[in-house]
Enzyme design. Structure first.
Site, PDB file in Angstrom:
ATOM      1  N   SER A 147      -6.095 -46.942  -0.702  1.00  0.00           N
ATOM      2  CA  SER A 147      -6.192 -46.762   0.749  1.00  0.00           C
ATOM      3  C   SER A 147      -4.871 -47.079   1.424  1.00  0.00           C
ATOM      4  CB  SER A 147      -7.261 -47.715   1.282  1.00  0.00           C
ATOM      5  OG  SER A 147      -7.207 -47.770   2.690  1.00  0.00           O
ATOM      6  N   LYS A 182      -7.988 -53.429  -2.515  1.00  0.00           N
ATOM      7  CA  LYS A 182      -7.444 -52.173  -3.066  1.00  0.00           C
ATOM      8  C   LYS A 182      -6.093 -52.431  -3.719  1.00  0.00           C
ATOM      9  CE  LYS A 182     -10.734 -49.317  -2.017  1.00  0.00           C
ATOM     10  NZ  LYS A 182     -11.421 -48.494  -3.023  1.00  0.00           N
ATOM     11  N   TYR A 188     -10.332 -55.736   2.875  1.00  0.00           N
ATOM     12  CA  TYR A 188     -10.546 -54.427   2.254  1.00  0.00           C
ATOM     13  C   TYR A 188      -9.244 -53.920   1.624  1.00  0.00           C
ATOM     14  CZ  TYR A 188     -10.991 -49.402   1.863  1.00  0.00           C
ATOM     15  OH  TYR A 188     -10.952 -48.117   1.386  1.00  0.00           O
TER      16      TYR A 188
HETATM   17  N1  UFG Z   1     -12.422 -46.480  16.665  1.00  0.00           N
HETATM   18  C1  UFG Z   1     -12.854 -46.592  17.977  1.00  0.00           C
HETATM   19  N2  UFG Z   1     -14.194 -46.515  18.226  1.00  0.00           N
HETATM   20  C2  UFG Z   1     -15.130 -46.322  17.243  1.00  0.00           C
HETATM   21  C3  UFG Z   1     -14.669 -46.194  15.908  1.00  0.00           C
HETATM   22  C4  UFG Z   1     -13.314 -46.277  15.656  1.00  0.00           C
HETATM   23  O1  UFG Z   1     -12.046 -46.784  18.894  1.00  0.00           O
HETATM   24  O2  UFG Z   1     -16.332 -46.270  17.542  1.00  0.00           O
HETATM   25  C5  UFG Z   1     -10.987 -46.541  16.378  1.00  0.00           C
HETATM   26  C6  UFG Z   1     -10.633 -47.673  15.420  1.00  0.00           C
HETATM   27  O3  UFG Z   1     -10.468 -48.887  16.089  1.00  0.00           O
HETATM   28  C7  UFG Z   1      -9.354 -47.130  14.793  1.00  0.00           C
HETATM   29  C8  UFG Z   1      -9.583 -45.611  14.751  1.00  0.00           C
HETATM   30  O4  UFG Z   1     -10.614 -45.365  15.725  1.00  0.00           O
HETATM   31  O5  UFG Z   1      -8.276 -47.411  15.601  1.00  0.00           O
HETATM   32  C9  UFG Z   1     -10.057 -45.103  13.407  1.00  0.00           C
HETATM   33  O6  UFG Z   1     -11.145 -45.910  13.001  1.00  0.00           O
HETATM   34  P1  UFG Z   1     -12.070 -45.573  11.749  1.00  0.00           P
HETATM   35  O7  UFG Z   1     -13.135 -46.619  11.695  1.00  0.00           O
HETATM   36  O8  UFG Z   1     -12.517 -44.145  11.797  1.00  0.00           O
HETATM   37  O9  UFG Z   1     -11.066 -45.706  10.520  1.00  0.00           O
HETATM   38  P2  UFG Z   1     -10.133 -46.919  10.087  1.00  0.00           P
HETATM   39  O10 UFG Z   1      -8.738 -46.512  10.434  1.00  0.00           O
HETATM   40  O11 UFG Z   1     -10.611 -48.221  10.586  1.00  0.00           O
HETATM   41  O12 UFG Z   1     -10.396 -46.985   8.530  1.00  0.00           O
HETATM   42  C10 UFG Z   1     -10.251 -45.876   7.691  1.00  0.00           C
HETATM   43  C11 UFG Z   1     -11.170 -46.027   6.503  1.00  0.00           C
HETATM   44  C12 UFG Z   1     -10.767 -47.203   5.694  1.00  0.00           C
HETATM   45  C13 UFG Z   1      -9.308 -47.160   5.373  1.00  0.00           C
HETATM   46  C14 UFG Z   1      -8.479 -46.946   6.589  1.00  0.00           C
HETATM   47  C15 UFG Z   1      -7.049 -46.744   6.218  1.00  0.00           C
HETATM   48  O13 UFG Z   1     -12.495 -46.184   6.927  1.00  0.00           O
HETATM   49  O14 UFG Z   1     -11.506 -47.205   4.503  1.00  0.00           O
HETATM   50  O15 UFG Z   1      -8.938 -45.792   7.267  1.00  0.00           O
HETATM   51  O16 UFG Z   1      -6.331 -46.451   7.352  1.00  0.00           O
HETATM   52  F1  UFG Z   1      -8.912 -48.318   4.822  1.00  0.00           F
END
Ligand code: UFG
Length: 371
Positions: A154, A182, A178
């Site tokens: 990741s 990894k 997390y």
């Molecule tokens: N976000 C919101 N509102 C929501 C959901 C997400 O504002 O309801 C924001 C998060 O804070 C973040 C962005 O949207 O800034 C993306 O969030 P995601 O939850 O879609 O994805 P993440 O970047 O947190 O995580 C994903 C994968 C992980 C991985 C990561 C690596 O889920 O497994 O990318 O960047 F580790």
């Protein structure tokens, strides 16, 4: 292993083996004396990111063994023909059965706990599942002669990168458990190669997005694109986690990559290892960053409705900006994104989610619009 088969509406049969300690009923390929040459093991194969890869492997006519505990998916989206062993990755009985029942020629290791926020609250669970259980798998793989492993790593291994777009040789400095788990397993692969000649590729996905084939709603859904689409469809108001990041519009920036492109990246990594290419880590991303606000605009365009939203505090463990430098994967694996345009990914997710809702019973809480 207990065998169970399910005849589906389309007339095809899905075979499950349950590793429940009853080892009398061995994998039938073994019993029939026809150990298929080079079966491919896909851990977490019933999940969202693995789905498009499993579909491709089956279309290629490969013998695919999926090891999945079905904790976050039902297994119903698996294509017919898959041998599905229902167990955790670290289940010693299941691993023994798989490696004695089939000749495993390659391993795709997807199975993991993968929610950044949850990992901040339950770090030890993440170590147990993503490190301890993965090590049990790795030991078995090494003992079986070391078929190549393609591991789902990741972008979270980079933490808050000092350089954006981030290349693979950037320091590994995860800021959440997390990403740490990894990174730990990547190092285990490295040392397993030094000591035992184990070949490996760690694919550092950026943000998996889009959809191909069937969609299984998640409860709770935490990922941005499905959450935005559900909000547009009349579900819960979207919470925008952080609007004061040091980015042009104040919202966090991510590099979204289509799951179909990720599937192609896995096939390319296996070809690379099989043709004698060096083990190592590869970024799989589009090289383009999109802010949360830009994702919302794209979703409004696709759905044709406003996304109701409210500002919320930053989510613990979230870096402000993550964008890949995918040039190593392009150069070494010959891989390039083809379907990772923002609008295409959002539209594919929307279409798949709507398909899932159409198939759901009326009032099904798992449908689009409810989380
Ligand atoms: N976000 C919101 N509102 C929501 C959901 C997400 O504002 O309801 C924001 C998060 O804070 C973040 C962005 O949207 O800034 C993306 O969030 P995601 O939850 O879609 O994805 P993440 O970047 O947190 O995580 C994903 C994968 C992980 C991985 C990561 C690596 O889920 O497994 O990318 O960047 F580790």
């Amino acid at each position: 292993m207990r065998k169970e088969s399910e005849r589906r509406a389309d007339g095809r049969e899905l075979i499950y083996y349950h590793a429940d300690g009853d080892t009398a009923d061995r994998a039938p390929a073994d019993r029939a004396g026809e150990r298929p040459a080079d079966a491919v093991l896909v851990t977490g194969g019933a999940g969202y990111v693995a789905g498009p890869l499993v579909a491709r492997l089956i279309r290629e006519g490969q013998c695919v063994v999926v090891l999945d505990d079905l904790s976050t998916s039902s297994g119903r989206t698996l294509p017919a023909g898959v041998r599905m062993v229902r167990a955790r990755v670290g289940d010693a009985v299941a691993l023994r059965e798989i490696f004695s029942g089939w000749r495993i020629g390659a391993v795709f290791h997807f199975a993991a706990d993968s929610r950044v926020g949850e990992s901040m609250r339950q770090p030890l669970e993440y170590y147990r599942h993503n490190v301890r259980e993965s090590l049990a798998l790795l030991e078995q793989v090494v003992a079986a002669g070391g078929p190549p492993i393609v591991f789902s790593s990741s972008a979270a291994v980079y933490g808050i990168p000092g350089v954006v777009p981030v290349p693979e040789d950037a320091p590994l400095a995860p800021i959440n458990p997390y990403g740490e788990t990894k990174a730990v397993f990547e190092r285990a692969l490295h040392w397993a190669e030094q000591a035992h000649g184990q070949r490996w590729a760690a694919l550092r996905y950026f943000n998996a997005a889009g959809a191909e084939g069937a969609w299984e709603p998640k409860t709770p859904e935490t990922h941005l694109i499905p959450s935005v689409l559900a909000a547009a469809a009349g579900g819960e108001v979207l919470r925008v986690f952080g609007d004061d990041y040091p980015t042009p519009d104040g919202t966090a920036i991510r590099d979204y990559v289509h799951v179909a492109d990720l599937a192609e990246g896995h096939l390319a990594a296996l070809r690379h290892l099989r043709s004698g290419g060096a083990s190592g880590a590869f970024n799989l991303g589009s090289g383009t960053g999109w802010s949360v606000a830009e994702v919302i605009v794209a979703a409004e365009g696709v759905v044709g409705r406003q996304v109701p939203r409210q500002a919320a505090p930053r989510r613990a463990g979230d870096p402000p900006i993550l964008i890949s430098d995918p040039s190593k994967a392009e150069r070494v694996l010959g891989w390039k994104v083809r379907r990772s345009g923002l609008r295409e990914m959002v539209a594919d997710a929307w279409q798949a989610m709507r398909g899932a809702t159409a198939g759901a019973a009326p009032g099904d809480p798992a449908g689009v619009g409810a989380r």
